[in-house]
Motif scaffolding. Structure first.
Motif, PDB file in Angstrom:
ATOM      1  N   VAL A 284      -6.198   7.220  -2.518  1.00 48.32           N
ATOM      2  CA  VAL A 284      -6.689   6.535  -1.322  1.00 48.32           C
ATOM      3  C   VAL A 284      -8.195   6.755  -1.206  1.00 48.32           C
ATOM      4  O   VAL A 284      -8.667   7.895  -1.242  1.00 48.32           O
ATOM      5  CB  VAL A 284      -5.973   7.061  -0.057  1.00 48.32           C
ATOM      6  N   SER A 285      -8.948   5.680  -1.049  1.00 46.84           N
ATOM      7  CA  SER A 285     -10.408   5.801  -1.000  1.00 46.84           C
ATOM      8  C   SER A 285     -10.880   6.559   0.235  1.00 46.84           C
ATOM      9  O   SER A 285     -11.833   7.331   0.169  1.00 46.84           O
ATOM     10  CB  SER A 285     -11.055   4.411  -1.045  1.00 46.84           C
ATOM     11  N   ARG A 286     -10.200   6.336   1.357  1.00 51.60           N
ATOM     12  CA  ARG A 286     -10.535   7.047   2.593  1.00 51.60           C
ATOM     13  C   ARG A 286      -9.260   7.635   3.197  1.00 51.60           C
ATOM     14  O   ARG A 286      -8.639   7.029   4.079  1.00 51.60           O
ATOM     15  CB  ARG A 286     -11.209   6.110   3.595  1.00 51.60           C
TER      16      ARG A 286
ATOM     17  N   ASN B  32       0.818  -1.212   0.000  1.00 50.36           N
ATOM     18  CA  ASN B  32       0.000   0.000   0.000  1.00 50.36           C
ATOM     19  C   ASN B  32       0.852   1.262   0.000  1.00 50.36           C
ATOM     20  O   ASN B  32       0.566   2.216  -0.731  1.00 50.36           O
ATOM     21  CB  ASN B  32      -0.934   0.013   1.216  1.00 50.36           C
TER      22      ASN B  32
ATOM     23  N   TYR C  62      -3.520  11.807  -2.361  1.00 48.27           N
ATOM     24  CA  TYR C  62      -4.819  11.799  -1.695  1.00 48.27           C
ATOM     25  C   TYR C  62      -5.883  11.125  -2.559  1.00 48.27           C
ATOM     26  O   TYR C  62      -6.723  10.368  -2.063  1.00 48.27           O
ATOM     27  CB  TYR C  62      -5.252  13.228  -1.351  1.00 48.27           C
ATOM     28  N   HIS C  63      -5.833  11.399  -3.857  1.00 42.79           N
ATOM     29  CA  HIS C  63      -6.822  10.806  -4.760  1.00 42.79           C
ATOM     30  C   HIS C  63      -6.648   9.297  -4.882  1.00 42.79           C
ATOM     31  O   HIS C  63      -7.596   8.585  -5.247  1.00 42.79           O
ATOM     32  CB  HIS C  63      -6.708  11.446  -6.144  1.00 42.79           C
TER      33      HIS C  63
END
Length: 220
Positions: A149-151, A107, A146-147
């Motif tokens: 990552v879903s949360r 990740n 940031y985009h």
């Protein structure tokens, strides 16, 4: 921060000042110089990977953040090595972004690869990287991360990157012509200082980090 342990969020010698001393007066960076800086970063990350793995407690304590990010950067640098003898800065960044994308591990590596992709996009196809390009690249890197990552969770590498980018933009705005044609070192020094400050603060932003008394491994 690595110089003095992870609990107190302090470095023996602030890395921001080290950046200024290393690259000060160099002017905008050509492709070969920029590539050499990425190679140095890859070596430093490889040497630090085990220490970063040791503080990897969030989101799960799987102890591989340092290894994954190091492997990702290594792939990026290997791809950049094939960009030719005298590449432009834009060509180096394009190769870095592509290598990181194909070589992303875990990740943290995926987020890092997206940040490098954003950085390349923000800088664009330039001959040399100047202070304004560095600031624009970091801003785009933070946005892309940031985009990816879903949360998005504050207190992680996302926060550290965002704060570094914000400081870089302010530093560039204070330079002549908002940093266009200026050397990168002053902006990079401020970005590193902001990143270190944000990283030290992550200990209090997430319960898992507070309980373990360590900062975020990805941010480190």
């Amino acid at each position: 921060m690595l110089a003095s342990g992870f609990g107190n969020g302090q470095t023996a010698t602030p890395r921001g000042s080290m950046v200024a001393n290393t690259a000060g007066g160099a002017g905008p960076l050509d492709g070969r110089t920029l590539r050499s800086f990425f190679e140095a970063a890859a070596r430093y990350l490889r040497e630090s990977a085990a220490a970063i793995d040791a503080i990897n407690v969030y989101p799960v304590p799987d102890g591989d953040t340092g290894a994954n990010m190091s492997a990702t950067v290594r792939e990026a640098v290997d791809r950049a090595a094939g960009a030719g003898e005298n590449p432009t800065a834009g060509e180096v960044l394009q190769a870095i972004a592509r290598g990181a994308l194909y070589g992303a591990r875990g990740n943290s590596g995926v987020i890092l690869s997206q940040a490098l992709r954003g950085f390349e996009s923000g800088v664009g196809p330039v001959e040399r990287l100047d202070a304004r390009g560095l600031a624009d690249g970091l801003e785009a890197a933070a946005r892309q991360a940031y985009h990816a990552v879903s949360r998005p969770q504050e207190g992680t590498m996302l926060t550290v990157l965002r704060e570094a980018a914000a400081e870089a933009k302010q530093a560039a705005s204070r330079l002549p012509n908002e940093g266009r044609g200026c050397e990168c070192a002053p902006v990079m020094a401020r970005a590193v200082f902001a990143a270190e400050t944000a990283e030290a603060a992550t200990i209090e932003q997430l319960p898992a980090l507070r309980e373990a008394g360590v900062p975020d491994a990805g941010g480190e």
